[in-house]
Design a protein around this motif. Structure first.
Motif, PDB file in Angstrom:
ATOM      1  N   PHE A 178       0.805  -1.224   0.000  1.00 28.33           N
ATOM      2  CA  PHE A 178       0.000   0.000   0.000  1.00 28.33           C
ATOM      3  C   PHE A 178       0.837   1.272   0.000  1.00 28.33           C
ATOM      4  CE2 PHE A 178      -2.683  -3.296   1.898  1.00 28.33           C
ATOM      5  CZ  PHE A 178      -3.736  -3.240   1.005  1.00 28.33           C
ATOM      6  N   PRO A 179       0.194   2.386  -0.382  1.00 27.98           N
ATOM      7  CA  PRO A 179       0.942   3.655  -0.421  1.00 27.98           C
ATOM      8  C   PRO A 179       1.334   4.163   0.954  1.00 27.98           C
ATOM      9  CG  PRO A 179      -1.384   4.006  -0.941  1.00 27.98           C
ATOM     10  CD  PRO A 179      -1.180   2.529  -0.893  1.00 27.98           C
ATOM     11  N   PHE A 180       2.469   4.825   0.980  1.00 30.36           N
ATOM     12  CA  PHE A 180       2.919   5.495   2.205  1.00 30.36           C
ATOM     13  C   PHE A 180       2.022   6.714   2.450  1.00 30.36           C
ATOM     14  CE2 PHE A 180       5.713   8.140   4.852  1.00 30.36           C
ATOM     15  CZ  PHE A 180       5.979   7.220   5.849  1.00 30.36           C
ATOM     16  N   PHE A 181       2.107   7.256   3.651  1.00 28.81           N
ATOM     17  CA  PHE A 181       1.314   8.445   3.993  1.00 28.81           C
ATOM     18  C   PHE A 181       1.551   9.547   2.960  1.00 28.81           C
ATOM     19  CE2 PHE A 181       2.551   6.706   8.312  1.00 28.81           C
ATOM     20  CZ  PHE A 181       1.390   5.953   8.428  1.00 28.81           C
ATOM     21  N   GLY A 182       0.479  10.186   2.554  1.00 25.95           N
ATOM     22  CA  GLY A 182       0.595  11.325   1.644  1.00 25.95           C
ATOM     23  C   GLY A 182       0.727  10.954   0.180  1.00 25.95           C
ATOM     24  N   VAL A 183       0.861   9.665  -0.119  1.00 23.34           N
ATOM     25  CA  VAL A 183       1.056   9.261  -1.509  1.00 23.34           C
ATOM     26  C   VAL A 183      -0.260   8.761  -2.099  1.00 23.34           C
ATOM     27  CG1 VAL A 183       2.237   7.634  -3.046  1.00 23.34           C
ATOM     28  CG2 VAL A 183       3.459   8.653  -1.095  1.00 23.34           C
ATOM     29  N   GLN A 184      -0.643   9.356  -3.230  1.00 22.08           N
ATOM     30  CA  GLN A 184      -1.875   8.925  -3.887  1.00 22.08           C
ATOM     31  C   GLN A 184      -1.548   8.303  -5.229  1.00 22.08           C
ATOM     32  OE1 GLN A 184      -5.290  11.624  -3.717  1.00 22.08           O
ATOM     33  NE2 GLN A 184      -3.960  13.080  -2.692  1.00 22.08           N
ATOM     34  N   PRO A 185      -1.356   6.997  -5.259  1.00 26.09           N
ATOM     35  CA  PRO A 185      -1.058   6.354  -6.530  1.00 26.09           C
ATOM     36  C   PRO A 185      -2.304   6.324  -7.402  1.00 26.09           C
ATOM     37  CG  PRO A 185      -0.880   4.789  -4.689  1.00 26.09           C
ATOM     38  CD  PRO A 185      -1.487   6.043  -4.158  1.00 26.09           C
ATOM     39  N   ALA A 186      -2.101   6.361  -8.700  1.00 25.20           N
ATOM     40  CA  ALA A 186      -3.222   6.223  -9.630  1.00 25.20           C
ATOM     41  C   ALA A 186      -2.737   5.313 -10.747  1.00 25.20           C
ATOM     42  CB  ALA A 186      -3.608   7.584 -10.186  1.00 25.20           C
ATOM     43  N   ILE A 187      -3.556   4.335 -11.085  1.00 25.91           N
ATOM     44  CA  ILE A 187      -3.203   3.493 -12.225  1.00 25.91           C
ATOM     45  C   ILE A 187      -4.051   3.971 -13.394  1.00 25.91           C
ATOM     46  CG2 ILE A 187      -3.113   1.131 -13.103  1.00 25.91           C
ATOM     47  CD1 ILE A 187      -2.765   0.146 -10.262  1.00 25.91           C
TER      48      ILE A 187
ATOM     49  N   GLY B 255      -1.931  16.035 -15.247  1.00 24.31           N
ATOM     50  CA  GLY B 255      -2.566  15.945 -13.935  1.00 24.31           C
ATOM     51  C   GLY B 255      -1.824  14.987 -13.010  1.00 24.31           C
ATOM     52  N   TYR B 256      -0.900  14.217 -13.588  1.00 24.39           N
ATOM     53  CA  TYR B 256      -0.203  13.213 -12.787  1.00 24.39           C
ATOM     54  C   TYR B 256       1.306  13.275 -12.991  1.00 24.39           C
ATOM     55  CZ  TYR B 256      -4.781  10.915 -12.961  1.00 24.39           C
ATOM     56  OH  TYR B 256      -6.110  10.624 -12.874  1.00 24.39           O
ATOM     57  N   TYR B 257       2.029  12.802 -11.970  1.00 25.93           N
ATOM     58  CA  TYR B 257       3.444  12.453 -12.127  1.00 25.93           C
ATOM     59  C   TYR B 257       3.456  11.036 -12.679  1.00 25.93           C
ATOM     60  CZ  TYR B 257       7.889  10.331 -10.867  1.00 25.93           C
ATOM     61  OH  TYR B 257       9.069   9.642 -10.917  1.00 25.93           O
ATOM     62  N   PHE B 258       4.147  10.802 -13.793  1.00 24.96           N
ATOM     63  CA  PHE B 258       4.219   9.468 -14.381  1.00 24.96           C
ATOM     64  C   PHE B 258       5.553   8.827 -14.020  1.00 24.96           C
ATOM     65  CE2 PHE B 258       5.237   6.923 -18.382  1.00 24.96           C
ATOM     66  CZ  PHE B 258       4.691   5.763 -17.847  1.00 24.96           C
ATOM     67  N   SER B 259       5.469   7.634 -13.436  1.00 24.07           N
ATOM     68  CA  SER B 259       6.664   6.978 -12.882  1.00 24.07           C
ATOM     69  C   SER B 259       7.505   6.241 -13.908  1.00 24.07           C
ATOM     70  CB  SER B 259       6.226   5.973 -11.825  1.00 24.07           C
ATOM     71  OG  SER B 259       5.505   4.908 -12.455  1.00 24.07           O
ATOM     72  N   GLY B 260       6.882   5.836 -15.031  1.00 19.25           N
ATOM     73  CA  GLY B 260       7.605   4.984 -15.980  1.00 19.25           C
ATOM     74  C   GLY B 260       7.439   3.503 -15.675  1.00 19.25           C
ATOM     75  N   ASP B 261       6.701   3.181 -14.619  1.00 17.93           N
ATOM     76  CA  ASP B 261       6.493   1.784 -14.244  1.00 17.93           C
ATOM     77  C   ASP B 261       5.083   1.317 -14.581  1.00 17.93           C
ATOM     78  OD1 ASP B 261       8.859   0.667 -13.038  1.00 17.93           O
ATOM     79  OD2 ASP B 261       8.617   2.127 -11.434  1.00 17.93           O
ATOM     80  N   GLY B 262       4.997   0.017 -14.871  1.00 16.04           N
ATOM     81  CA  GLY B 262       3.702  -0.625 -15.002  1.00 16.04           C
ATOM     82  C   GLY B 262       3.290  -1.174 -13.645  1.00 16.04           C
ATOM     83  N   CYS B 263       1.980  -1.311 -13.445  1.00 11.00           N
ATOM     84  CA  CYS B 263       1.529  -1.713 -12.117  1.00 11.00           C
ATOM     85  C   CYS B 263       0.128  -2.296 -12.181  1.00 11.00           C
ATOM     86  CB  CYS B 263       1.498  -0.469 -11.231  1.00 11.00           C
ATOM     87  SG  CYS B 263       1.015  -0.776  -9.538  1.00 11.00           S
TER      88      CYS B 263
ATOM     89  N   VAL C 181       1.239   9.216  -9.953  1.00 11.19           N
ATOM     90  CA  VAL C 181       0.953   9.736  -8.620  1.00 11.19           C
ATOM     91  C   VAL C 181       0.254  11.064  -8.794  1.00 11.19           C
ATOM     92  CG1 VAL C 181       1.918  10.382  -6.386  1.00 11.19           C
ATOM     93  CG2 VAL C 181       3.114   8.697  -7.793  1.00 11.19           C
ATOM     94  N   LYS C 182      -0.836  11.257  -8.058  1.00  7.51           N
ATOM     95  CA  LYS C 182      -1.472  12.572  -8.121  1.00  7.51           C
ATOM     96  C   LYS C 182      -1.166  13.308  -6.825  1.00  7.51           C
ATOM     97  CE  LYS C 182      -5.836  10.249  -7.246  1.00  7.51           C
ATOM     98  NZ  LYS C 182      -7.223  10.112  -7.559  1.00  7.51           N
ATOM     99  N   ALA C 183      -0.958  14.551  -6.894  1.00  2.00           N
ATOM    100  CA  ALA C 183      -0.596  15.425  -5.765  1.00  2.00           C
ATOM    101  C   ALA C 183       0.840  15.182  -5.325  1.00  2.00           C
ATOM    102  CB  ALA C 183      -1.535  15.223  -4.580  1.00  2.00           C
ATOM    103  N   SER C 184       1.504  16.231  -4.952  1.00  2.00           N
ATOM    104  CA  SER C 184       2.920  16.094  -4.629  1.00  2.00           C
ATOM    105  C   SER C 184       3.117  15.596  -3.203  1.00  2.00           C
ATOM    106  CB  SER C 184       3.650  17.411  -4.852  1.00  2.00           C
ATOM    107  OG  SER C 184       3.596  18.211  -3.694  1.00  2.00           O
ATOM    108  N   TRP C 185       4.299  15.093  -2.962  1.00  2.00           N
ATOM    109  CA  TRP C 185       4.684  14.599  -1.628  1.00  2.00           C
ATOM    110  C   TRP C 185       6.012  15.282  -1.316  1.00  2.00           C
ATOM    111  CZ3 TRP C 185       4.944  12.501  -6.327  1.00  2.00           C
ATOM    112  CH2 TRP C 185       6.175  12.036  -6.780  1.00  2.00           C
ATOM    113  N   PRO C 186       6.365  15.404  -0.023  1.00  2.00           N
ATOM    114  CA  PRO C 186       7.521  16.251   0.314  1.00  2.00           C
ATOM    115  C   PRO C 186       8.846  15.828  -0.324  1.00  2.00           C
ATOM    116  CG  PRO C 186       6.258  15.701   2.288  1.00  2.00           C
ATOM    117  CD  PRO C 186       5.666  14.903   1.182  1.00  2.00           C
TER     118      PRO C 186
END
Ligand code: 6R9
Length: 698
Positions: free
Chosen positions: A490-499, A545-553, A517-522
């Motif tokens: 699961f995501p860490f605090f403050g992290v909003q993953p989106a597939i 609208g999102y940060y794109f990680s380059g990973d599949g999930c 990931v939507k919304a920034s984290w520190p």
């Protein structure tokens, strides 16, 4: 609508040991119904936390996690301000804790956290812990390459060493904002150098000491350091690596390309090589031991803004040139400290060992900053993990009574192949938490790590994150919920993953697609050094609208996240990120190579290995010698860790009519899945495929 991690119907089974009030759990269950597409899965594929472990954990159950997670999403400013309060701030940040916009269509991406806050991460790692009474606690245990060679530093001693170097850097003209390149192996001087830079507000850029002279040169040219810090040589296993020679060549090349560095501070690592045997340029080179110990052990801190840069770390991407990922001070500090504490359930009595090298992000965040910010005792190991034999890690674990052991799946798989005997001959009783990072861990390696190394008692934190994210993004919190082998959970605090799907539409529930990931984290990186536009296009424009990680999930029916590897042209070899384009350009720099295309192929131990298709220039014959010299070209351009495992001769490459290489086909040929080549009719010359197949084993 707030999307919370699912795993909902499992709450009762997961937390059968917890003592929540009936009211609380009813509220959470209602919430769970609102959020959840979740269906309880069979217990068979899950490993439940041990009751005693869970009871002592920072986050003892899923309800507690959900409560903290919900808060972190609904009130990020409040949540992270509280986390930040455990640090020393010369001045508190301004009104606004963070800036939210990750939507490129709404304007430029400018991530800020704790802006206006004045602090210093070195002060928070050292002085603050000393002031709270931990001066005599061991900060670093250092274990040398050879058994019996070791050393240690308390927090007091570490501060003295850091201050001496910081003073030397200042005397040498290094100022706030200047960059410093550190090209060191895993000596204590490596974290000391990082902290010394941080103390005076200089921006460190650690270059992994396995990179070649050309890679080092490229980084020197990009960030124009005031000084390069290195050592003369290092022993790795039975080999001696002459680092200073590599630096010499990088510095003379960069100088010819207009970037001149006047000072090369060299630590004399006499166990590997004598001073007098080291090549020396009097006007440029200085022995660390001749100058640093003479400096004062008191050095005032340079107070910096939370958004002042802390370090640059080059990493591979889809295109040729490595990217200088820039992290700033405040958010990174708060984030690495919090993730370290929660994901490893860190307690002050722990002895922590992360096998990563400080040359990669894992070493930055989880050898140096995260643990030291928590006042932890960290083990730094100089050598290779299977030297002199595959039992070395467990020997070290027993010697120092290591409680938290964090490593990469590739090491787990390689030790697994060497047999259980090397593990079971050591006690490993001290271990309580295990960790994995760098690539997906396959369930069988996970099981072996869990059952054999951890004696089926230590939870495994499979931490998914990236150089860019600064710290853990998706990770188990040990004790808080059941694990599934191979899932980062699961995501860490403050992290909003989106597939998201190909069109960038976020999917709900059970699904698979691209991890964003939507919304920034520190801990997020703030830019690519000198190229903010590339930052925006690489990470924020694929799916606005999102940060794109380059990973599949994918996400399963219980809400667990499963990372499936890179979906871009990045290969992950033994947890090292390598861009196919970088390897291709190294191959093409060989005078006999006309064209090259590189793909990643599954490998039993390394996860992936590098498979290169090479077209020689007209008239050149295929030969084993040519293969060797092509591989050498990659070693000298990038480093030994990027050497291709296989060179496949290619009279031509499969290209579309517009000239684009169809890597999908190359991947299938490389992994010999010849019946899955798919449609080849759109190729400019479909015959190329048959030629490649015919040459597969030559
Ligand atoms: C920390 C680090 C990042 C890439 C990332 C992903 C892969 C890292 C992983 C993982 C699955 C994990 N990765 N951790 N994949 N499960 N637990 O490795 O940073 O060198 O930047 O690599 O590594 O593909 O995108 P970095």
């Amino acid at each position: 609508r707030l999307r919370l991690p699912a795993m909902t119907n499992n709450l009762t089974t997961t937390n059968r040991h917890s003592h929540l009030s009936a009211r609380n759990s009813a509220v959470l269950k209602r919430k769970a119904v609102v959020i959840g597409e979740a269906v309880a899965s069979d217990d068979a594929d899950r490993i439940f936390p041990d009751q005693d472990f869970a009871q002592q954990a920072h986050v003892p159950n899923f309800e507690k996690y959900l409560e903290m997670y919900t808060r972190s999403i609904e009130d990020p400013a409040g949540f992270w301000s509280e986390m930040a309060d455990s640090f020393y701030w010369k001045k508190k940040w301004g009104q606004q804790v963070n800036s939210e916009n990750l939507d490129i269509t709404k304007g430029n991406i400018k991530i800020e956290w704790f802006k206006g806050g004045i602090t210093n991460i070195c002060y928070n790692c050292l002085d603050r812990n000393i002031e709270s009474g931990n001066g005599e606690k061991i900060a670093i245990h250092w274990e040398g390459n050879d058994r019996g060679v070791d050393d240690s530093l308390t927090y007091n001693q570490l501060l003295d060493r850091v201050c001496q170097l910081a003073n030397y850097l200042k005397e040498s003209g290094v100022k706030k904002g200047d960059s410093v390149i550190i090209y060191l192996p895993m000596l204590m001087e490596l974290p000391i150098s990082m902290l010394a830079c941080a103390r005076i507000g200089a921006v460190h850029s650690v270059v992994f000491a396995g990179f070649s002279a050309e890679s080092l040169e490229q980084r020197i040219i990009d960030c124009k350091p005031k000084i390069v810090i290195t050592c003369n040589a290092v022993k790795r296993g039975t080999k001696v690596i002459n680092l200073k020679d590599i630096v010499d060549s990088a510095l003379s090349e960069s100088s010819q390309n207009g970037v001149h560095v006047d000072l090369c501070l060299t630590y004399a690592n006499e166990l590997a090589k004598k001073r007098e045997d080291t090549k020396w340029q009097k006007e440029r080179d200085v022995w660390w031991q001749d100058v640093v110990p003479k400096c004062s052990t008191k050095c005032d801190v340079e107070w910096v803004d939370a958004e002042d840069p802390l370090f640059l770390l080059y990493t591979s991407g889809s295109t040729g040139k490595p990217k200088g990922v820039l992290h700033t001070t405040g958010g990174y500090m708060v984030y690495t400290a919090a993730t370290f504490k929660y994901a490893f359930d860190y307690k002050p009595s722990d002895i922590y060992w992360c096998t990563a090298d400080c040359g990669w992000i894992t070493g930055h965040s989880y050898v140096a900053y995260g643990p030291l910010l928590n006042g932890a005792t960290v083990l730094v190991y100089e050598g290779v993990p299977n030297y002199p034999d595959p039992g070395r890690c467990w020997d070290i674990v027993d010697k120092y009574k290591v409680t938290i052991f964090y490593t990469a799946p590739t090491l787990v798989r390689s030790l697994m192949r060497d047999g259980n005997e090397y593990v079971t001959r050591y006690s490993r009783k001290s271990l309580r938490v295990l960790g994995s990072v760098g690539e997906p861990i396959n369930p069988s390696a996970w099981r072996w790590f869990y059952d054999v190394v951890g004696d089926s008692r230590c939870p495994i934190s499979d931490t998914w994150w990236q150089t860019e994210t600064g710290g853990f993004m998706i990770t188990p919190l040990p004790g808080a919920w059941p694990q599934k082998p191979g899932s980062a959970t699961f995501p860490f605090f403050g992290v909003q993953p989106a597939i998201v799907d190909e069109k960038g539409k976020e999917m709900e529930g059970e699904c698979s697609g691209y991890l964003c990931v939507k919304a920034s984290w520190p801990g997020a990186f703030r830019t690519l050094f000198g190229d903010h536009e590339r930052y925006e296009t690489t990470y924020f424009s694929a799916f606005p609208g999102y940060y794109f990680s380059g990973d599949g999930c994918s996400r399963d029916k219980d809400g667990y996240y499963w990372l499936t590897g890179r979906v871009d042209d990045v290969i992950n070899v033994s947890g090292h990120r390598i861009g196919t384009a970088e390897v291709e350009s190294a191959l093409v720099s060989h005078p006999k190579c006309a064209e090259a295309a590189v793909v990643g192929v599954e490998h039993e131990v390394k996860g992936q290995c590098i498979y290169a298709f090479v077209t020689p220039v007209e008239g050149v014959e295929y030969s084993e010698d040519l293969k060797k010299s092509l591989v050498l070209s990659v070693r000298t351009n990038i480093g030994a860790f990027a050497a291709p495992d296989k060179i496949h001769w290619a009279p031509g490459l499969p290209k579309t009519r517009s000239g684009k290489i169809m890597r999908r086909i190359l991947r299938k040929i490389a992994s010999r899945q010849l019946d899955e080549l798919g449609d080849t009719s759109t190729l400019a010359d479909p015959n190329v495929v048959d030629q490649l197949i015919a040459l597969a084993d030559s």
